[in-house]
Design an enzyme around this catalytic site. Structure first.
Site, PDB file in Angstrom:
ATOM      1  N   SER A 133       2.551  -4.811  -0.395  1.00 37.19           N
ATOM      2  CA  SER A 133       2.909  -6.076   0.508  1.00 37.19           C
ATOM      3  C   SER A 133       1.348  -6.362   1.266  1.00 37.19           C
ATOM      4  CB  SER A 133       3.760  -5.613   1.566  1.00 37.19           C
ATOM      5  OG  SER A 133       3.562  -4.506   2.078  1.00 37.19           O
ATOM      6  N   ASP A 169       3.994  -1.346  13.112  1.00 35.56           N
ATOM      7  CA  ASP A 169       4.611  -0.375  12.213  1.00 35.56           C
ATOM      8  C   ASP A 169       3.386   0.538  11.580  1.00 35.56           C
ATOM      9  OD1 ASP A 169       3.351  -2.063  10.328  1.00 35.56           O
ATOM     10  OD2 ASP A 169       5.008  -2.607   9.382  1.00 35.56           O
ATOM     11  N   HIS A 220       1.428  -2.804   8.490  1.00 39.14           N
ATOM     12  CA  HIS A 220       0.935  -4.270   7.956  1.00 39.14           C
ATOM     13  C   HIS A 220       0.050  -4.699   9.154  1.00 39.14           C
ATOM     14  CE1 HIS A 220       5.036  -3.530   5.837  1.00 39.14           C
ATOM     15  NE2 HIS A 220       4.099  -3.968   4.991  1.00 39.14           N
TER      16      HIS A 220
END
Lengths: 214, 214, 214, 214, 214, 214, 214, 214
Positions: free
Chosen positions: H15, H190, H193
């Site tokens: 991601s 988090d 990211h």
């Protein structure tokens, strides 16, 4: 406490179990849904964090025991749970009362008993334990036609549990205790899908059955 | 048939009257909502097209008699109806049973009676006729706590109708007749908001009261 | 009253029958759509609750008799209805007038007659009764080109009904009676899809044909 | 060609003029809407790019001549157009036929004539020219009640145009020519809001009146 | 006027032709899209209503001549048009300038010429006529790299039209005439997708080629 | 490097600065938008994390120097920045070319110069430094009408910067360097709103002006 | 058990309390949100249904003690609770670490202590009891800068609770016990907003403080 | 600078690489996503416009090295890149810490090493160069359990890079430098990211490895 370290505990049932679970039925971001399964998990992890119990939710809205039967291999046996909890029967009964003319959607008592027992028999050798939870109806009047029918289904669950030596949770008795003080509409407009109050009651009844004591 | 050519017939009430009506409460494109008001209009216009009855829906979801009181001037008196139909009381009672701790949301029987009678008194001189419809609860068990309370409110409506000589519709009696054959969940999961079957029953009961005979 | 206890009554047709029915065409939550089928059901269940008539809606928007033919096995024969109501023809005619150049979308009178009769023949032995309803056009001027064509299709329905001894509903006559007093745009801007007033008119005409008398 | 370099041409009217124009009524990204105003602009800019005509759309859905009157100062006079086109009357008539009981929404012929003439009088001194376009109804049958009424309104427009020496467009005549060959439903299901074919017809009729000749 | 009664006229091309057409590419409710095809249809039907020309739009956004080739059988030949209009090449060129590194998306001049000619050859025997429209770029500076390339593609179209005797529309010349007076950004921010002004210009150029004279 | 520890750096401008910034213009979750302001922040924080520069984005789409003037007190002076960057002029020029007839939306050169200089004068005493960035147009052809106009506005920025001793960024020169190798459509279909490539170019040009050297 | 029949228990705090509560903060349909307040209510109602405790949630996402202060009159004092629970401080601390440059959003320890104590003083006379819950951070490393700061704020809560004799819940200690066995990311990716596991832990800690023993 | 004219540079990963890229992973309209790949492209094209580097993004959210292995043929080898950058491992590690009981989702170190090396071996002959980027965790405390594990995976990347002579980027070292001054929550709630600040840091580290020097 009967659950042991790293045990995998799988719940199966209908919309009361489902409660918007993720397709996978476990993981991050509310994957366990918003109902009693999630509360059970919350109580287990916060009270016994050292056990690392793995909880999986395989409830599906609208299901009857026929639907459980159809997905038993993939959704239960292939998952190889250590513990299995089954709560089914609401829709088996409800369709007889809200769709009375659509008889092919009804699951009558004989079929219900036979199918549920067969699922227990197929599964019990492979697991450490099974918990059978009765279906329930949030109607305190035992003469009500649907309540009376639901009680017969609950009785069938009790019989199967006794015959096969599984754990047993009488959810109807749990709710009857509460309904002595609270009118049904406070907990569920439709007398079927409870608010958080009802889900906590279900979770506590389940946990009592498996020996939760913290 | 009591309604005459070009009469304006206004309905006021709660969500059972509202049923997604337009803000204006009359006009094209389903402006009368999806409930009994729309069915009444359909039966009137198709059976008596030559009368040109004008139907207006001023029901509002969640309303109690308190809320009717607050908007009576603009939503009833300013509209200058020839005929007025009032069906209120569901929420006055229901909140006592689904939000028992929030007592400020309850409208108890004394207040209900007083306010409803006052509305009738304020209005009756200016109209050709008033139709008072009882509230109802789709529960056939008269010992049920909420049904028993609803019956008291229905009785109050009957008393006011008799005292002031208005037309009267006993909706509960109408539903009790049906519930002898059909379980409540077929008509309404929450025993309050009926399916089309219930709305047609309400419409027919209303029309019978005003002398519809085609 | 010709319908008997537990009879299954199936409606098939185009968008006027469909009215946003559920895929299944029966059940809870407005599954019967918002049109005359739902009104018929409401009138039947509320006036004859002891009969327990099962109503199913298999109307599909845009359908012509060709489309009915294509889905007749699954949507009619496999459903095993006791009573069948057919109202088709609007789109067969309309496409000739709103898409005049797209001739492959037109179903001309000969094909219409032949296909409709064939459907009746395939079905009549297996059911207690068939109700043939004419298509209609909300245009009172009989010289209007589309109205004149629609009348020919309605005449064909009458002929087939007489030949095969089915029940017959002249919906156009029903609407003509109303249009003497009400301009078409009040009931339908497009002169095809009626408001609730028109659906109630259709429901009453249908019920009269099957002997509804309460 | 009567329009001159850098002239500002403003259109006002109802939904047929509006056609999803931007709030401002001019500019990029389809601000002129999807109807005849946009087609007029397209024909003017592509055929006479050297003139740089500025086109503004102030149509508003649902408007009657009463609504134009209410917003005339801000939407017409303050805009200081060189040319003004008015097409109004559809809703003044239509409400008499689709909402017959709601009489306060009807604008009858006397009021229509008076208000429209007054608007012309208030405006004509300040502009180079006014174009009066009749309202129209896509119904070829002159005996139809709504068509007959619309013709009276169109006649009123013609009279005012003649009296005050404005340009005049007989849109009904334009459509009657087309309806000799095409059934109304091909152009508009509701006989009011035309497809692109009708908007092009309106644009061409308008442009012919102002001397477009390329 | 070359188009004759009941002729079917099919347009194929890229996003400038597509303009949000329906999947079918013809019918009610703006099925022809919002671009020049819809304007052509509007001008044809309103000026020649007696001809009943059937217009079909098979443009697809993003297409190059390669994509036309891939769908030629179903989208052109199977449609059996009487007249065919092709406007392609914008994306064949544009990708060379906005995605210069993704060379596999470029359709260079040789391939373009060959494929386009092949399509004409496959089709011309089966139709009454073909109209070849050049691609265009709304950039008046002929030294601009992309404009210069686009001119080469336009030249190829002219050559093929001459060789095979088809009708020919020089859209670039049409726009160059307008761009003498109007800056490109007024018509298209991206110099490719024109406003209604550009679409009207395209429609008029097309119609001039087929002899429209009303 | 001119920026010092804990300096607050505020950017103001039009859509090229805005790029979907949050209402506040600073904070978490992409509050700085997706354009050069966010890239400047990324380069500053990652290369000089010890400085703790506070970046704020007050760009607003569609703004001209008139709009900056109207919100200068709240959006610049009240913010008490240490450094201020201004890039304005795109819309001042663009409206002259994409909305040529709407002259009230144009900001001509004299007004632009006067207003911009006035903003610099009002602000310069209160800050450590001002960076004036020219507007730009992604069109390499200097004879293009809009490019030629934009160059005049850029020249005005250069003059004001020199007169008041501010830092100066010639964004047009920066893009001209890139456009020698890349066609404008690769960076921006509308030649105004650049892709990330253009935003990185703007960020690097800005940072070079303030002495970034890591 | 300290809570008595019909007591009203109000919770106030930030997003951890809020959890998508309804604007009113009590009632049907999940009005209490999805967090610990809802779990507390579920445990109270299901274990002590005879008490009829009224639970209200006035948490608001993003709040600091400053924000509580601003809405204290309407959201606490005007509500006249019997019991009040306060959990605040997360955002007071977090903004110092995730928006370090935006110093006006930081609530430093002195202000926090003073404001929180003042709220307790304003309220304690009017209620049966106050429960002060510490803020927490799901980071087991006590040397982490934000954890160390959060511990100081928790210490301040403990001091105020002791000084004013309120009940006290050390939520950080509760989580530290769990974090010995479970890595923070299992409970909260951002170490702030816990999963149901964390909310159940908070609910149990709260209930233990008020003497829940079933 | 190692990249040469017209080189194709492909990025693959999870991601952090993906960042909402288009399905194709290259092209107009932000097809490269919003992360470091887009910043790398922006820096390359603006600083070296004459090189015409083609950048492709094949990152996919949630991927582990197992997922890369499964799509290596289509997403890497079939693309025929000149340069390949791989950054993988975040999810391989993270699932061990946020889904500790779902062990089948964990990719332990041995499998990670073996699969990653195998991918390098399969690819290195066909490309000009490979860049191996370590995974990272935005946690400065090296004793944190997940950080310690991530460091082992980063070490494995370094070993493979050295053994096969690929370029190497130590992203963890790059972030550790920044985390000396900025608390992790400023860059990523988090810790996984990153904001634009983190993506710029990654882009600069990557570009340094390939010799970017402008």
């Amino acid at each position: 406490m009967r659950l042991e370290q790293r045990d995998k505990l799988l719940f199966i049932g209908d919309s009361i179990t489902d409660c918007e679970r993720s397709p996978d039925g476990e993981g991050l971001f509310g994957a366990l849904g918003k109902g009693y399964v999630s509360v059970v998990d919350g109580l287990l992890q916060s009270a016994y964090p050292e056990l690392g119990i793995r909880v999986v939710n395989k409830g599906t809205s609208g299901n009857t025991v026929r639907d459980l039967d159809a997905r038993w291999q993939t959704d239960v046996l292939d998952q190889k749970p250590d513990w299995l909890s089954i709560m089914i029967g609401t829709n088996d009964v409800w369709r007889q009362f809200d769709l009375p003319y659509k008889t092919e959607s009804h699951v009558y008592l004989d079929e219900y008993k036979a199918k549920l027992e067969e699922l227990v028999v197929r599964t019990k050798e492979g697991v450490k334990g099974i918990v059978l939870m009765t279906p329930f109806y949030l109607e305190p009047n035992k003469s009500d036609a649907m309540r009376a029918t639901m009680d017969l289904y609950g009785e069938a669950v009790r019989t199967i549990a006794a015959k096969h030596g599984t754990l047993f949770v009488d959810t109807q008795a749990e709710f009857d205790r509460i309904l002595e003080h609270i009118y049904p509409a406070t907990i569920a407009w439709d007398r079927v899908h409870p608010s958080m109050v009802g889900h906590v009651a279900l979770a506590r009844a389940f946990l009592k059955a498996v020996g939760f004591d913290r």
